[in-house]
Scaffold this motif. Structure first.
Motif, PDB file in Angstrom:
ATOM      1  N   GLU A 133      -0.289   8.430   2.829  1.00  0.00           N
ATOM      2  CA  GLU A 133      -0.116   6.386   1.860  1.00  0.00           C
ATOM      3  C   GLU A 133       0.791   5.591   3.951  1.00  0.00           C
ATOM      4  O   GLU A 133       1.094   4.949   3.852  1.00  0.00           O
ATOM      5  N   LYS A 157      -1.423   2.818   4.923  1.00  0.00           N
ATOM      6  CA  LYS A 157      -1.249   1.172   4.465  1.00  0.00           C
ATOM      7  C   LYS A 157      -0.262   1.307   4.432  1.00  0.00           C
ATOM      8  O   LYS A 157       0.420   0.536   5.393  1.00  0.00           O
ATOM      9  N   SER A 158       1.006   2.031   3.202  1.00  0.00           N
ATOM     10  CA  SER A 158       1.361   1.147   2.776  1.00  0.00           C
ATOM     11  C   SER A 158       2.765   1.157   3.778  1.00  0.00           C
ATOM     12  O   SER A 158       4.309   1.060   3.813  1.00  0.00           O
ATOM     13  N   LEU A 197       2.872  -1.468   6.267  1.00  0.00           N
ATOM     14  CA  LEU A 197       3.339  -2.546   5.582  1.00  0.00           C
ATOM     15  C   LEU A 197       4.759  -2.572   5.851  1.00  0.00           C
ATOM     16  O   LEU A 197       5.343  -3.422   5.841  1.00  0.00           O
ATOM     17  N   SER A 198       5.173  -1.391   5.754  1.00  0.00           N
ATOM     18  CA  SER A 198       6.496  -1.104   5.496  1.00  0.00           C
ATOM     19  C   SER A 198       7.372  -1.197   7.177  1.00  0.00           C
ATOM     20  O   SER A 198       8.403  -1.523   7.141  1.00  0.00           O
ATOM     21  N   GLN A 231       7.931  -4.114   7.889  1.00  0.00           N
ATOM     22  CA  GLN A 231       9.321  -4.684   8.097  1.00  0.00           C
ATOM     23  C   GLN A 231      10.168  -4.813   8.878  1.00  0.00           C
ATOM     24  O   GLN A 231      11.207  -5.207   8.894  1.00  0.00           O
ATOM     25  N   ASN A 232      10.132  -3.143   9.368  1.00  0.00           N
ATOM     26  CA  ASN A 232      11.324  -3.162  10.358  1.00  0.00           C
ATOM     27  C   ASN A 232      10.799  -2.717  11.790  1.00  0.00           C
ATOM     28  O   ASN A 232      10.860  -1.861  12.855  1.00  0.00           O
ATOM     29  N   ARG A 235      17.957   3.887   2.926  1.00  0.00           N
ATOM     30  CA  ARG A 235      16.660   3.963   2.376  1.00  0.00           C
ATOM     31  C   ARG A 235      17.060   5.202   0.729  1.00  0.00           C
ATOM     32  O   ARG A 235      16.228   5.885   0.651  1.00  0.00           O
ATOM     33  N   LYS A 261      18.435   4.732  -1.403  1.00  0.00           N
ATOM     34  CA  LYS A 261      17.848   3.863  -2.804  1.00  0.00           C
ATOM     35  C   LYS A 261      16.579   3.554  -3.197  1.00  0.00           C
ATOM     36  O   LYS A 261      15.798   4.309  -3.754  1.00  0.00           O
ATOM     37  N   GLN A 262      16.086   3.701  -1.651  1.00  0.00           N
ATOM     38  CA  GLN A 262      14.228   3.614  -1.884  1.00  0.00           C
ATOM     39  C   GLN A 262      13.999   5.358  -2.430  1.00  0.00           C
ATOM     40  O   GLN A 262      12.950   5.731  -2.353  1.00  0.00           O
ATOM     41  N   ILE A 317      14.652   5.713  -5.537  1.00  0.00           N
ATOM     42  CA  ILE A 317      13.619   5.356  -6.358  1.00  0.00           C
ATOM     43  C   ILE A 317      12.507   5.919  -6.569  1.00  0.00           C
ATOM     44  O   ILE A 317      11.157   6.241  -7.018  1.00  0.00           O
ATOM     45  N   ARG A 318      11.737   6.811  -5.159  1.00  0.00           N
ATOM     46  CA  ARG A 318      10.831   7.580  -4.866  1.00  0.00           C
ATOM     47  C   ARG A 318      10.333   8.218  -5.920  1.00  0.00           C
ATOM     48  O   ARG A 318       9.388   8.562  -6.430  1.00  0.00           O
ATOM     49  N   ASP A 353      10.115  -3.292   1.301  1.00  0.00           N
ATOM     50  CA  ASP A 353       9.462  -3.380   2.277  1.00  0.00           C
ATOM     51  C   ASP A 353       7.772  -3.975   1.422  1.00  0.00           C
ATOM     52  O   ASP A 353       7.054  -3.701   2.887  1.00  0.00           O
ATOM     53  N   ARG A 360       0.195   7.390  -6.467  1.00  0.00           N
ATOM     54  CA  ARG A 360       0.297   8.245  -5.962  1.00  0.00           C
ATOM     55  C   ARG A 360       0.320   9.323  -5.773  1.00  0.00           C
ATOM     56  O   ARG A 360      -0.513  11.163  -5.831  1.00  0.00           O
TER      57      ARG A 360
END
Lengths: 401, 233
Positions: A2, A4-5, A8-9, A12-13, A306, A308-309, A312-313, B97, B109
């Motif tokens: 991933e 591209k994601s 993108l992430s 933000q950092n 992250r 929490k992230q 979530i994943r 993000d 994915r």
């Protein structure tokens, strides 16, 4: 993947990511340059000296009386040294093998843009070949009558080493050719070619360890004093050192600054070089360590930020391996950017060095190995905090935020 | 469809054992819209964690879409979550993000769908929740109601058999809550089984079936429209 994601992430950092990229770039550049310089330094390690260095003694007197007739004193010293039992030959020279630091540029034509060739010129009398046990390869050796004693007179002939002949003329066929000892002046004819012997640290470092010339010259005076090189009977050098020193205790107007076997100078040369290479490598190692801690810290920070992230994943169906892959990919992107930038910096500096010092230290294979090594370190540095990341339980998502 | 037999969950520390769920027997059929209510600390969240395969349990059997999940390893559970379950949370749990598009794409994915397939599903899901024009926005650029709709889009994009909703309207004002509820009902009508944990009795009564959890035990509550009228009177 991933990618591209992740990009993108990372957007933000930006700040953290940029700092990591810079740190890796800096490490890449310093590590590469250090390793390249160390490799160049060690490349000329322990080459044959071309001379029986165990059986040659170097004596360096210092003359402190300006009114003294140095030329006569040198003659006197040489005679007394020659008389010592075990001394086979003595020659006064202005440079000493393994320590010849006066690097000269010589030329094959008088043009303004004529190419220069680096060399060490040894001014000595006709006995130097015998003292150093050099073999005459072509032409003739100097005799007593060739040696110039008048300080104002110029030499018209020179002998050069086999390597020097090859450096000057591709086929090594240098005999009877002319070489200019200074830009546009002081032409001398090459009358003889002798077997190679090691010059000194500077040219050795540049891979030109055997480029030397001998001028038949013995014009010693105050502030232009010689070293004496003594060829000893094999095995006697150590034993006779004190006898040699004694000669000078009885002389006026000079004292004995240094007396030692050439093997000691050789050792000193390599020791200095070894510690220089070692210093480079230690600095690099420390840097690599700092950087790997940096990467590990960065990842660790990200993992904490992250949790929490990650949960979530995991809840959305991400396997543990997906989480690890995410962090590895993210850091690899950062590392890749850093390595790229670091490589550009390395290339820039090695080109600068090569134009400045006429020395090409660049080694692309080595550069690739270093990049791979840093990549590997990155993977390890991510792996450890990454293991904490994959342990984040997916149930974290149902806890209040 | 979702069947729990004798399922217990015990949290152990050195000093105490907490029976979060006691011998739960439950059968939820395909296409049901089930509301789960109960006071705080009754075991609702634990139930949700077990039903959603976010946690494992010690005793009993749990059949999800016919498969007994007991004893499955972490990877099998992850894959099963990914394929069968869509989650909707009170705090939305979007990835801050990432733009909406990439948020919704995450579970697709993990399932290994092709890019074209993912694109089609993400766009379809955004369309369903009415946010097709916002695909490139970040979650923080949206209102709470919109964020919850994104979370719903993410939950349904993979066309799961179950939606597990944990207080889906808890952070929303009544208008937005209404919209989200309507969306969930629409999704239920298209055949997806929904299990919703809520505090809100009014919302609970819109479900087909009400289950109460009290002190780790599960029981069906029978509501009827008539009951409601009696109560209001």
């Amino acid at each position: 993947m991933e990618i591209k994601s992740i990009l993108l992430s990372l957007k933000q950092n930006k700040f953290m990511a940029s700092i990591m990229v810079l740190q890796i770039a800096f490490t890449m550049a310093v590590l590469s340059l250090s390793v390249l310089l160390a490799a160049a330094t060690l490349k000329e390690w322990n080459l044959p000296s071309g001379i029986p260095h165990d059986d040659i003694i170097r004596v360096t007197p210092r003359f402190y009386d300006p009114n003294m007739n140095v030329a006569a004193a040198v003659q006197h010293d040489l005679q007394r040294l020659q008389a010592i039992d075990g001394v086979q030959a003595v020659s006064p020279t202005d440079q000493v093998p393994f320590a010849a630091e006066v690097v000269r540029d010589v030329y094959l034509s008088v043009e303004e843009e004529a190419q220069s060739y680096k060399t060490n010129i040894f001014s000595a009398d006709e006995k130097l070949l015998k003292v150093l046990d050099l073999t005459l390869i072509a032409g003739r050796a100097f005799t007593f009558s060739d040696v110039i004693a008048d300080p104002d007179a110029k030499n018209s002939e020179v002998m050069i080493s086999q390597s020097m002949a090859k450096a000057l003329f591709d086929n090594g066929n240098a005999l009877d050719k002319t070489v200019w000892l200074n830009k546009g002046s002081d032409p001398v004819k090459i009358v003889g070619i002798y077997s190679d012997f090691m010059n000194g640290e500077t040219l050795n470092y540049f891979g030109k360890s055997y480029q030397t010339m001998i001028l038949p010259r013995s014009s010693w005076q105050f502030a232009a004093e010689p070293h004496y090189l003594l060829r000893m009977t094999p095995g006697l050098a150590v034993q006779k050192l004190e006898d040699i020193a004694t000669v000078f205790y009885q002389e006026q107007g000079r004292y004995l600054a240094v007396y030692e076997r050439l093997s000691r100078i050789q050792k000193r040369m390599y020791d200095g070089r070894g510690s220089r290479a070692l210093t480079f490598l230690v600095i690099s190692l420390v840097l690599v360590l700092i950087t790997s801690f940096g990467i590990a810290g960065f990842t660790s920070f990200q993992v904490n930020q992250r949790r929490k992230q990650i949960g979530i994943r995991r809840a959305l169906g991400g396997r543990k391996s997906d989480i690890m892959a995410y962090f590895l990919t993210e850091n690899s992107i950062i590392t890749f950017a850093g390595l790229l930038l670091g490589t550009v910096v390395t290339l820039f500096f090695s080109f600068e060095l090569s134009t400045m010092e006429q020395q090409n230290i660049l080694d692309l294979v080595l550069l690739m190995v270093i990049a791979l090594l840093l990549w590997f370190i990155n993977v390890v540095a991510v792996w450890l905090p990454g293991r904490r990341a994959v342990k984040v339980p997916p149930a974290i998502v149902t806890r209040g935020s | 469809m979702l069947k729990m037999e004798n399922v217990s969950k015990i949290y152990r520390t050195e000093l105490i054992e907490t029976h979060a769920l006691r011998k739960v027997d439950l059968h939820i059929k395909a296409g049901e819209f089930v509301a789960i209510t109960g006071p705080s600390g009754s075991g609702k969240t634990t139930f949700l964690n077990l039903a959603g395969l976010l946690e494992t349990f010690e005793e009993g059997d749990y059949y999800l879409d016919g498969e007994n999940v007991r004893g499955m390893n972490d990877n099998q559970l992850s894959d099963l979550r990914n394929e069968k379950i869509g989650f909707i949370f009170q705090s939305f749990n979007l990835l801050a993000d990432l733009p909406l598009y990439q948020n919704i794409e995450v579970p697709l994915r993990y399932r290994g769908l092709s890019q074209a397939d993912r694109k089609q599903r993400v766009e379809q899901a955004l369309e369903t929740v009415g946010l097709a024009s916002r695909a490139k926005h970040l979650p923080t650029q949206l209102s709470g109601g919109q964020q919850q709709r994104v979370a719903i889009a993410r939950a349904i994009a993979g066309e799961p058999k179950f939606l597990l909703a944990d207080e889906p309207t808890g952070n929303l004002d009544s208008l937005m809550a209404q919209q989200v509820m309507e969306l969930l009902e629409k999704i239920n009508q298209s055949g997806t089984t929904i299990i919703m944990v809520t505090h809100d009795d009014k919302l609970a009564r819109r479900a087909h079936r009400n289950i109460q959890i009290f002190d780790g035990q599960v029981s069906d509550l029978e509501y009827s429209v008539a009951d409601d009228i009696v109560k209001r009177a």
